[in-house]
Scaffold this motif. Structure first.
Motif, PDB file in Angstrom:
ATOM      1  N   ASN A 193     -55.783  41.523 -94.425  1.00 35.14           N
ATOM      2  CA  ASN A 193     -55.143  42.508 -93.561  1.00 35.14           C
ATOM      3  C   ASN A 193     -55.989  42.758 -92.306  1.00 35.14           C
ATOM      4  O   ASN A 193     -57.019  42.114 -92.103  1.00 35.14           O
ATOM      5  N   PHE A 194     -55.545  43.685 -91.467  1.00 35.44           N
ATOM      6  CA  PHE A 194     -56.259  43.928 -90.212  1.00 35.44           C
ATOM      7  C   PHE A 194     -57.694  44.376 -90.452  1.00 35.44           C
ATOM      8  O   PHE A 194     -58.616  43.964 -89.739  1.00 35.44           O
ATOM      9  N   GLY A 292     -47.259  55.073 -93.173  1.00 38.86           N
ATOM     10  CA  GLY A 292     -47.620  55.223 -94.583  1.00 38.86           C
ATOM     11  C   GLY A 292     -49.092  55.021 -94.877  1.00 38.86           C
ATOM     12  O   GLY A 292     -49.584  55.453 -95.924  1.00 38.86           O
ATOM     13  N   ASN A 293     -49.819  54.378 -93.967  1.00 40.13           N
ATOM     14  CA  ASN A 293     -51.281  54.261 -94.107  1.00 40.13           C
ATOM     15  C   ASN A 293     -51.913  55.512 -93.501  1.00 40.13           C
ATOM     16  O   ASN A 293     -52.477  55.486 -92.411  1.00 40.13           O
ATOM     17  N   ASN A 294     -51.810  56.591 -94.229  1.00 42.60           N
ATOM     18  CA  ASN A 294     -52.065  57.922 -93.669  1.00 42.60           C
ATOM     19  C   ASN A 294     -53.499  58.416 -93.896  1.00 42.60           C
ATOM     20  O   ASN A 294     -53.737  59.597 -94.157  1.00 42.60           O
ATOM     21  N   VAL A 295     -54.470  57.511 -93.765  1.00 48.34           N
ATOM     22  CA  VAL A 295     -55.864  57.893 -93.962  1.00 48.34           C
ATOM     23  C   VAL A 295     -56.295  58.950 -92.949  1.00 48.34           C
ATOM     24  O   VAL A 295     -57.081  59.861 -93.276  1.00 48.34           O
ATOM     25  N   LEU A 296     -55.783  58.884 -91.727  1.00 47.19           N
ATOM     26  CA  LEU A 296     -56.162  59.866 -90.704  1.00 47.19           C
ATOM     27  C   LEU A 296     -55.528  61.223 -90.981  1.00 47.19           C
ATOM     28  O   LEU A 296     -56.155  62.268 -90.742  1.00 47.19           O
ATOM     29  N   ARG A 309     -57.801  53.138-100.813  1.00 40.23           N
ATOM     30  CA  ARG A 309     -56.406  53.463-101.112  1.00 40.23           C
ATOM     31  C   ARG A 309     -55.559  52.213-100.940  1.00 40.23           C
ATOM     32  O   ARG A 309     -56.008  51.207-100.392  1.00 40.23           O
ATOM     33  N   THR A 310     -54.329  52.290-101.378  1.00 40.84           N
ATOM     34  CA  THR A 310     -53.410  51.164-101.244  1.00 40.84           C
ATOM     35  C   THR A 310     -53.091  50.916 -99.773  1.00 40.84           C
ATOM     36  O   THR A 310     -52.821  51.854 -99.020  1.00 40.84           O
ATOM     37  N   PHE A 311     -53.155  49.655 -99.375  1.00 41.45           N
ATOM     38  CA  PHE A 311     -52.791  49.276 -98.011  1.00 41.45           C
ATOM     39  C   PHE A 311     -51.300  48.952 -97.970  1.00 41.45           C
ATOM     40  O   PHE A 311     -50.800  48.174 -98.779  1.00 41.45           O
ATOM     41  N   MET A 319     -50.189  49.930 -86.643  1.00 39.43           N
ATOM     42  CA  MET A 319     -50.801  51.115 -87.233  1.00 39.43           C
ATOM     43  C   MET A 319     -51.182  50.894 -88.693  1.00 39.43           C
ATOM     44  O   MET A 319     -51.609  51.830 -89.369  1.00 39.43           O
ATOM     45  N   ASP A 320     -51.042  49.660 -89.159  1.00 33.71           N
ATOM     46  CA  ASP A 320     -51.407  49.357 -90.548  1.00 33.71           C
ATOM     47  C   ASP A 320     -52.920  49.146 -90.619  1.00 33.71           C
ATOM     48  O   ASP A 320     -53.417  48.013 -90.685  1.00 33.71           O
ATOM     49  N   ILE A 321     -53.628  50.244 -90.597  1.00 29.01           N
ATOM     50  CA  ILE A 321     -55.090  50.241 -90.502  1.00 29.01           C
ATOM     51  C   ILE A 321     -55.649  51.319 -91.428  1.00 29.01           C
ATOM     52  O   ILE A 321     -55.126  52.434 -91.474  1.00 29.01           O
ATOM     53  N   LEU A 322     -56.718  50.983 -92.142  1.00 27.28           N
ATOM     54  CA  LEU A 322     -57.381  51.985 -92.986  1.00 27.28           C
ATOM     55  C   LEU A 322     -58.753  52.378 -92.448  1.00 27.28           C
ATOM     56  O   LEU A 322     -59.317  53.388 -92.865  1.00 27.28           O
ATOM     57  N   ILE A 323     -59.316  51.570 -91.544  1.00 29.36           N
ATOM     58  CA  ILE A 323     -60.613  51.913 -90.950  1.00 29.36           C
ATOM     59  C   ILE A 323     -60.425  52.038 -89.441  1.00 29.36           C
ATOM     60  O   ILE A 323     -60.283  51.036 -88.736  1.00 29.36           O
TER      61      ILE A 323
END
Length: 496
Positions: A193-194, A292-296, A309-311, A319-323
């Protein structure tokens, strides 16, 4: 202006030098030594003229360059856009506006900075008399890659390689990249992933053996991601312009607070809005809109940044980013510019995938930021509703912002003017947008574009219409561990 590293603020360098480096030697990100203050009346006067004039003035606050040189940079950069206004502002209601950042050559907001950055780098090479050429390494979640490739294509003394998640971008986004022409460009998919691509690129910047290889070949690293100070600052201009333009047109009073609703992934776009606020722009709230990647969302509401968390792969892939890399710059400011604390948080993120900020720091953040997310069902419904209500077609990223903006109004009761930041043309996501508007599921992206145009009465942009005729020039794809080898092969080819 001098800039500092978020992880070692004692050593400052000129902003023009930071543009060439991309990332600080200690792994930190460059930030301004201080925030210049804008004159609202001056900006209002600039907004009555062309966008490039105001943009050059904003750049002048940060880069010690000749006024005429900066004016030439912005005039050339924004002369490539398909709308003479560069940043049109669409009025939906008397308090709801959309700032369109989608009229550049690649149909995405990344063009706002990536038509400027290559020209800044060329000037900076001359200013600092740097002998080595510049290799731009970039990880993309979709739009940055094409915008960077287009911006740096055949620019003298530069080479650029873009890495993208092989199965994590939209069809049109991928085609825009893999068909890219230019003698100094390379594109490579990454099986992951990204975040895998971004982490891999960051590791390359810290690889001393690779640095030595590049030096021998006559190159040094830089970046076109928003971690580059020269990529971030041009984005500040459009927040100031939007505000000044609304004031110049009499839609708001000069000095009146307004909010900006920003679809957010890597945090560069919304951070530019924060910088504008620090410069004196009357910003009431910066609304951080996630998919849905709502880490922020969780970070702003719960004080914990947790990437464990689940990606989710969504219809808003940029916006499909966790970091979110640029969050480090915000942490530096809200921690009182404590570089030791920032290093501790970033080390915790690297080692454990999470960190926690004190409650008082979170309270300070929420004075400026408000955060929520929009799931896939809500995104689809928002695209459909906005088109049916206003006859206005938006892409999934803009729909996420619109959806979260409506949640913000409902939950806070805030009726003040707000501007949704529109980040991509809907035809970059034809299949998803068509499905949202009509319920039709069309496997072929180009047929989906034809049907979308027919149903909505909108025109297919020529950048999209002509893609199916272009040959694939960059078919390479590597494992997460293969980025270094890909770079070495590219630079060896550049030397042949």
């Amino acid at each position: 202006m001098q800039v500092l590293s978020t992880r070692g603020k004692m050593n400052s360098i000129p902003a023009t030098k930071a543009v060439l480096q991309g990332i600080a030697a200690d792994g930190g990100l460059f930030v301004p030594e201080s925030f210049p203050q804008i004159d609202l009346e001056e900006m209002k006067a600039y907004a009555a003229h062309e966008y490039d004039i105001l943009a050059a003035r904003v750049l002048q606050y940060f880069f010690d360059m000749d006024e005429a040189a900066l004016a030439e940079i912005t005039q050339q950069a924004y002369g490539t856009f398909d709308d003479s206004r560069v940043v049109p502002i669409k009025e939906l209601t008397s308090v709801d506006y959309v700032m369109e950042l989608t009229h550049g050559p690649t149909l995405a907001f990344k063009d706002m900075a990536l038509q400027v950055l290559p020209r800044l780098i060329r000037k900076a090479l001359d200013i600092h008399k740097q002998q080595e050429n510049v290799l731009i390494l970039t990880a993309t979640s979709g739009d940055t890659g094409k915008a960077a490739l287009e911006g740096f294509k055949d620019v003298p003394r530069t080479a650029i390689e873009v890495f993208y998640p092989a199965d994590g971008v939209a069809t049109m986004q991928k085609l825009q990249m893999v068909t890219q022409e230019g003698g100094n460009v390379a594109v490579c998919g990454v099986r992951g992933n990204f975040d895998d691509a971004q982490t891999g690129v960051k590791a390359l910047f810290a690889d001393n053996a690779l640095k030595a290889f590049l030096k021998e070949a006559g190159y040094t690293f830089s970046s076109a991601n928003s971690i580059n100070f020269g990529r971030l600052i041009p984005q500040v201009a459009y927040y100031i312009y939007a505000y000044a333009k609304l004031a110049a047109d009499g839609r708001i009073e000069n000095g009146q607070e307004i909010s900006f609703i920003v679809p957010t992934g890597n945090f560069g776009n919304i951070l530019a809005g924060y910088y504008a606020k620090r410069m004196g722009l009357p910003v009431k709230k910066l609304v951080c809109a996630s998919n849905g990647n709502n880490v922020l969302t969780d970070f702003f509401n719960k004080s914990v940044y947790d990437a464990n968390r689940t990606f989710h792969k969504t219809m808003s892939p940029s916006m499909d980013i966790l970091i979110s890399s640029n969050l480090e710059r915000l942490l530096f400011e809200v921690a009182g510019r404590d570089d030791v604390q920032v290093r501790a948080w970033m080390n915790a993120l690297k080692q454990n995938g999470r960190y926690e900020i004190p409650a008082e720091t979170q309270a300070g953040l929420r004075e400026t930021f408000w955060a929520d997310f929009c799931d896939e069902t809500e995104t689809a419904q928002t695209i459909k509703t906005v088109f049916e209500t206003y006859g206005y077609l938006i892409d999934p990223h803009t729909a996420v912002a619109r959806c979260v903006g409506e949640k913000y109004r409902r939950q806070t009761g805030d009726g003040a003017p707000a501007v949704v930041v529109s980040t991509a043309n809907p035809y970059k996501f034809t299949q998803d947008v068509l499905r949202c508007v009509s319920g039709q599921d069309v496997p072929d992206a180009f047929e989906a574009a034809r049907q979308l145009s027919q149903i909505t009465g909108t025109q297919i942009p020529p950048q999209i219409a002509g893609l199916h005729e272009k040959p694939v020039l960059h078919p390479d794809c590597v494992e997460r561990t293969g980025l270094k080898t890909a770079v070495e092969k590219f630079i060896s080819r550049m030397g042949d």
